[in-house]
Structures are given as C-alpha cells and as structure tokens.
Design a protein around this motif. Structure first.
Motif, PDB file in Angstrom:
ATOM      1  N   LEU A 143       0.798  -1.226   0.000  1.00  0.00           N
ATOM      2  CA  LEU A 143       0.000   0.000   0.000  1.00  0.00           C
ATOM      3  C   LEU A 143       0.831   1.276   0.000  1.00  0.00           C
ATOM      4  CD1 LEU A 143      -2.768  -1.092   2.518  1.00  0.00           C
ATOM      5  CD2 LEU A 143      -2.846  -1.134   0.027  1.00  0.00           C
ATOM      6  N   GLY A 144       2.123   1.150   0.232  1.00  0.00           N
ATOM      7  CA  GLY A 144       2.971   2.333   0.233  1.00  0.00           C
ATOM      8  C   GLY A 144       2.792   3.207   1.468  1.00  0.00           C
ATOM      9  N   VAL A 145       2.531   2.578   2.605  1.00  0.00           N
ATOM     10  CA  VAL A 145       2.407   3.301   3.877  1.00  0.00           C
ATOM     11  C   VAL A 145       3.353   2.635   4.875  1.00  0.00           C
ATOM     12  CG1 VAL A 145      -0.001   4.002   3.439  1.00  0.00           C
ATOM     13  CG2 VAL A 145       0.468   1.883   4.670  1.00  0.00           C
ATOM     14  N   SER A 146       3.490   3.219   6.046  1.00  0.00           N
ATOM     15  CA  SER A 146       4.392   2.633   7.040  1.00  0.00           C
ATOM     16  C   SER A 146       3.713   1.455   7.745  1.00  0.00           C
ATOM     17  CB  SER A 146       4.789   3.686   8.069  1.00  0.00           C
ATOM     18  OG  SER A 146       3.704   3.938   8.945  1.00  0.00           O
ATOM     19  N   PRO A 147       4.510   0.520   8.278  1.00  0.00           N
ATOM     20  CA  PRO A 147       3.941  -0.599   9.041  1.00  0.00           C
ATOM     21  C   PRO A 147       3.135  -0.113  10.254  1.00  0.00           C
ATOM     22  CG  PRO A 147       6.198  -1.098   8.433  1.00  0.00           C
ATOM     23  CD  PRO A 147       5.954   0.340   8.056  1.00  0.00           C
ATOM     24  N   ALA A 148       3.549   1.002  10.856  1.00  0.00           N
ATOM     25  CA  ALA A 148       2.799   1.538  11.997  1.00  0.00           C
ATOM     26  C   ALA A 148       1.396   1.951  11.572  1.00  0.00           C
ATOM     27  CB  ALA A 148       3.549   2.723  12.608  1.00  0.00           C
ATOM     28  N   VAL A 149       1.284   2.560  10.405  1.00  0.00           N
ATOM     29  CA  VAL A 149      -0.039   2.944   9.881  1.00  0.00           C
ATOM     30  C   VAL A 149      -0.876   1.692   9.655  1.00  0.00           C
ATOM     31  CG1 VAL A 149      -1.237   3.919   7.873  1.00  0.00           C
ATOM     32  CG2 VAL A 149       0.705   5.137   8.868  1.00  0.00           C
ATOM     33  N   VAL A 150      -0.268   0.655   9.107  1.00  0.00           N
ATOM     34  CA  VAL A 150      -1.002  -0.591   8.848  1.00  0.00           C
ATOM     35  C   VAL A 150      -1.506  -1.192  10.151  1.00  0.00           C
ATOM     36  CG1 VAL A 150      -0.795  -2.969   8.014  1.00  0.00           C
ATOM     37  CG2 VAL A 150       0.159  -1.091   6.679  1.00  0.00           C
ATOM     38  N   ARG A 151      -0.637  -1.277  11.162  1.00  0.00           N
ATOM     39  CA  ARG A 151      -1.062  -1.870  12.441  1.00  0.00           C
ATOM     40  C   ARG A 151      -2.196  -1.062  13.065  1.00  0.00           C
ATOM     41  NH1 ARG A 151       4.403  -3.100  12.449  1.00  0.00           N
ATOM     42  NH2 ARG A 151       5.039  -1.211  13.523  1.00  0.00           N
ATOM     43  N   THR A 152      -2.100   0.261  13.009  1.00  0.00           N
ATOM     44  CA  THR A 152      -3.163   1.108  13.566  1.00  0.00           C
ATOM     45  C   THR A 152      -4.456   0.904  12.788  1.00  0.00           C
ATOM     46  OG1 THR A 152      -1.540   2.742  14.282  1.00  0.00           O
ATOM     47  CG2 THR A 152      -3.819   3.486  14.085  1.00  0.00           C
ATOM     48  N   ARG A 153      -4.355   0.955  11.464  1.00  0.00           N
ATOM     49  CA  ARG A 153      -5.548   0.781  10.623  1.00  0.00           C
ATOM     50  C   ARG A 153      -6.163  -0.601  10.821  1.00  0.00           C
ATOM     51  NH1 ARG A 153      -7.933   4.786   7.283  1.00  0.00           N
ATOM     52  NH2 ARG A 153      -6.352   6.369   6.954  1.00  0.00           N
ATOM     53  N   LEU A 154      -5.311  -1.616  10.934  1.00  0.00           N
ATOM     54  CA  LEU A 154      -5.794  -2.975  11.110  1.00  0.00           C
ATOM     55  C   LEU A 154      -6.554  -3.107  12.423  1.00  0.00           C
ATOM     56  CD1 LEU A 154      -5.930  -5.876  10.071  1.00  0.00           C
ATOM     57  CD2 LEU A 154      -3.698  -6.274  11.115  1.00  0.00           C
ATOM     58  N   SER A 155      -6.015  -2.578  13.481  1.00  0.00           N
ATOM     59  CA  SER A 155      -6.672  -2.644  14.789  1.00  0.00           C
ATOM     60  C   SER A 155      -8.021  -1.927  14.743  1.00  0.00           C
ATOM     61  CB  SER A 155      -5.760  -2.012  15.846  1.00  0.00           C
ATOM     62  OG  SER A 155      -6.398  -2.017  17.094  1.00  0.00           O
ATOM     63  N   ARG A 156      -8.027  -0.735  14.172  1.00  0.00           N
ATOM     64  CA  ARG A 156      -9.288   0.031  14.069  1.00  0.00           C
ATOM     65  C   ARG A 156     -10.291  -0.671  13.160  1.00  0.00           C
ATOM     66  NH1 ARG A 156      -6.719   6.024  13.308  1.00  0.00           N
ATOM     67  NH2 ARG A 156      -5.941   6.252  15.429  1.00  0.00           N
ATOM     68  N   ALA A 157      -9.807  -1.221  12.049  1.00  0.00           N
ATOM     69  CA  ALA A 157     -10.715  -1.889  11.108  1.00  0.00           C
ATOM     70  C   ALA A 157     -11.349  -3.116  11.750  1.00  0.00           C
ATOM     71  CB  ALA A 157      -9.955  -2.288   9.841  1.00  0.00           C
ATOM     72  N   ARG A 158     -10.565  -3.881  12.485  1.00  0.00           N
ATOM     73  CA  ARG A 158     -11.123  -5.056  13.161  1.00  0.00           C
ATOM     74  C   ARG A 158     -12.141  -4.642  14.211  1.00  0.00           C
ATOM     75  NH1 ARG A 158      -5.684  -8.753  13.281  1.00  0.00           N
ATOM     76  NH2 ARG A 158      -6.374 -10.127  11.631  1.00  0.00           N
ATOM     77  N   ALA A 159     -11.827  -3.610  14.983  1.00  0.00           N
ATOM     78  CA  ALA A 159     -12.763  -3.148  16.009  1.00  0.00           C
ATOM     79  C   ALA A 159     -14.050  -2.646  15.355  1.00  0.00           C
ATOM     80  CB  ALA A 159     -12.120  -2.044  16.848  1.00  0.00           C
ATOM     81  N   ARG A 160     -13.928  -1.883  14.287  1.00  0.00           N
ATOM     82  CA  ARG A 160     -15.121  -1.344  13.607  1.00  0.00           C
ATOM     83  C   ARG A 160     -15.933  -2.487  13.006  1.00  0.00           C
ATOM     84  NH1 ARG A 160     -18.514   2.076  11.783  1.00  0.00           N
ATOM     85  NH2 ARG A 160     -18.566   2.969   9.704  1.00  0.00           N
ATOM     86  N   LEU A 161     -15.266  -3.455  12.413  1.00  0.00           N
ATOM     87  CA  LEU A 161     -15.972  -4.593  11.838  1.00  0.00           C
ATOM     88  C   LEU A 161     -16.692  -5.388  12.923  1.00  0.00           C
ATOM     89  CD1 LEU A 161     -16.418  -5.855   9.039  1.00  0.00           C
ATOM     90  CD2 LEU A 161     -14.541  -7.400   9.538  1.00  0.00           C
ATOM     91  N   ARG A 162     -16.025  -5.575  14.078  1.00  0.00           N
ATOM     92  CA  ARG A 162     -16.667  -6.253  15.217  1.00  0.00           C
ATOM     93  C   ARG A 162     -17.926  -5.508  15.627  1.00  0.00           C
ATOM     94  NH1 ARG A 162     -11.747  -7.320  17.163  1.00  0.00           N
ATOM     95  NH2 ARG A 162     -11.613  -5.436  18.389  1.00  0.00           N
ATOM     96  N   ASP A 163     -17.849  -4.184  15.686  1.00  0.00           N
ATOM     97  CA  ASP A 163     -19.024  -3.382  16.053  1.00  0.00           C
ATOM     98  C   ASP A 163     -20.139  -3.544  15.025  1.00  0.00           C
ATOM     99  OD1 ASP A 163     -17.686  -2.460  18.286  1.00  0.00           O
ATOM    100  OD2 ASP A 163     -17.138  -0.520  17.371  1.00  0.00           O
ATOM    101  N   LEU A 164     -19.763  -3.619  13.765  1.00  0.00           N
ATOM    102  CA  LEU A 164     -20.769  -3.692  12.699  1.00  0.00           C
ATOM    103  C   LEU A 164     -21.442  -5.060  12.599  1.00  0.00           C
ATOM    104  CD1 LEU A 164     -18.868  -1.698   9.931  1.00  0.00           C
ATOM    105  CD2 LEU A 164     -20.939  -0.956  11.130  1.00  0.00           C
ATOM    106  N   VAL A 165     -20.685  -6.145  12.852  1.00  0.00           N
ATOM    107  CA  VAL A 165     -21.277  -7.476  12.709  1.00  0.00           C
ATOM    108  C   VAL A 165     -21.646  -8.110  14.042  1.00  0.00           C
ATOM    109  CG1 VAL A 165     -20.181  -7.973  10.503  1.00  0.00           C
ATOM    110  CG2 VAL A 165     -19.059  -8.674  12.606  1.00  0.00           C
ATOM    111  N   GLY A 166     -21.148  -7.578  15.138  1.00  0.00           N
ATOM    112  CA  GLY A 166     -21.450  -8.131  16.454  1.00  0.00           C
ATOM    113  C   GLY A 166     -20.381  -9.102  16.906  1.00  0.00           C
ATOM    114  N   ASP A 167     -20.152  -9.158  18.191  1.00  0.00           N
ATOM    115  CA  ASP A 167     -19.101  -9.999  18.765  1.00  0.00           C
ATOM    116  C   ASP A 167     -19.454 -11.479  18.782  1.00  0.00           C
ATOM    117  OD1 ASP A 167     -17.302  -8.000  19.338  1.00  0.00           O
ATOM    118  OD2 ASP A 167     -18.185  -7.586  21.305  1.00  0.00           O
TER     119      ASP A 167
END
Length: 188
Positions: A143-167
């Motif tokens: 993606l041409g971004v830093s690994p730190a950006v990926v880890r942050t985005r990944l954590s947020r994306a998983r949390a948001r997806l969990r919220d959207l589909v339910g735990d």
C-alpha cells in the motif's frame, strides 16, 4: 552507395511481385488472417536481412515459399506451446483458487456489507492481512504506507468490523472470529 540503392530496388521488386502469392499461401495455412499477415511480414523480414543471399529472380519465389514454410512451422510450434502453457496455467489456477473465506459463512452478506462500510484503506489493510495472509510490514509495502499505519488501521478496522457485525456471531476459529480478532503482535 549505388549498391545500397540496387539492394533496396531489388527488394522492392521482389516484395511487389511476391507479396500476394505469399499472402495467399499463408492464408491457406494459418488459422487466422492476422496470423497469415504476420507470417508474410516475418518472411519478408528474413528476406530483407538475407537479401544478399537471395537467389536469382527466377528462383526467389521458391526461396520465399521455403522461408514462409519455416516461419509457419515456427508459428504453429509457438501456438502449441502457448496452448500447453495456457492449459497448465488454467490447471494451476483451478488448483490454487480457494474459496473466499467470507463465502464460507452464512453471515457473508453481513460481513460484505460491514466491509463495504469501512474506508477503502481499512478494508484493503484488513483483507490483505486476513485473506491474503500478509504481515503488516508486507501490507505496508503493497500500500505504500508505514507498518505503523497498517497496524493502527488494522486494529481500528477489526474493532469497527466487530461493532458492525457483532461480537457473538462466530464460534472460536470461525472466519468471522479470525477477521475480527485483535491483531497478533508481529515479530520484530
């Protein structure tokens, strides 16, 4: 300088008097008219390159037929190799294609809808990590971004997806649980 001009003049005469017979020859032997045109072009390219070795005018057409015959043989061999390669690739693709993990769950429409609600970057980070099995540093390279950006985005994306589909939609080890699980710590 006149020898170059004589060479070009002779080639023009040979081309003009033999183009149509060679094209007809190639059209009768090639599967597609475009292939026949390629064969004739290649034949005259050989004639141009070997012009000083072309036989006398009385024999030149026979020589050109011989060249065209070899060009056709090469064309057919290349076509067969291309077909075999294509078949091998199709077999490998059939063997390598795995089902989309989202399609293996009854809730796939909910997952797809939830994924669609994520930003494009978050969705790409999540799918590259989960479905393609890439590490955050590898995703960063894609993606041409830093690994730190990926880890942050990944954590947020998983949390948001969990919220959207339910735990509680997925049992342990289920695709939904894998997609929404907190990111494992990457080895340094």
């Amino acid at each position: 300088m006149s020898s170059g001009t004589d060479y070009e003049d002779r080639f023009r005469r040979v081309y003009a008097s033999n183009f149509h017979p060679l094209l007809a020859y190639a059209l009768r032997r090639a599967e597609q008219p475009e292939d026949a045109a390629d064969v004739v072009a290649e034949t005259f390219l050989v004639a141009w390159r070997r012009g000083h070795g072309m036989p006398a005018d009385a024999e030149v057409r026979l020589w050109l037929y011989g060249v065209a015959r070899r060009v056709l043989a090469n064309h057919h061999r290349t076509g067969l190799r291309r077909e075999r390669l294509g078949e091998r690739l199709r077999q490998r693709i059939r063997g390598a294609v795995t089902a989309d993990p989202g399609s293996e769950v009854p809730e796939r429409l909910a997952v797809q809808a939830a994924l669609a609600r994520l930003s494009e970057l978050d969705r790409e980070v999540l799918t590259l990590t989960v479905w393609e099995g890439l590490e955050p540093r590898e995703v960063a390279g894609v993606l041409g971004v830093s690994p730190a950006v990926v880890r942050t985005r990944l954590s947020r994306a998983r949390a948001r997806l969990r919220d959207l589909v339910g735990d509680d939609l997925a049992p342990p080890g289920h695709v939904l649980g894998v997609v929404t699980a907190p990111a494992p710590k990457e080895g340094r």
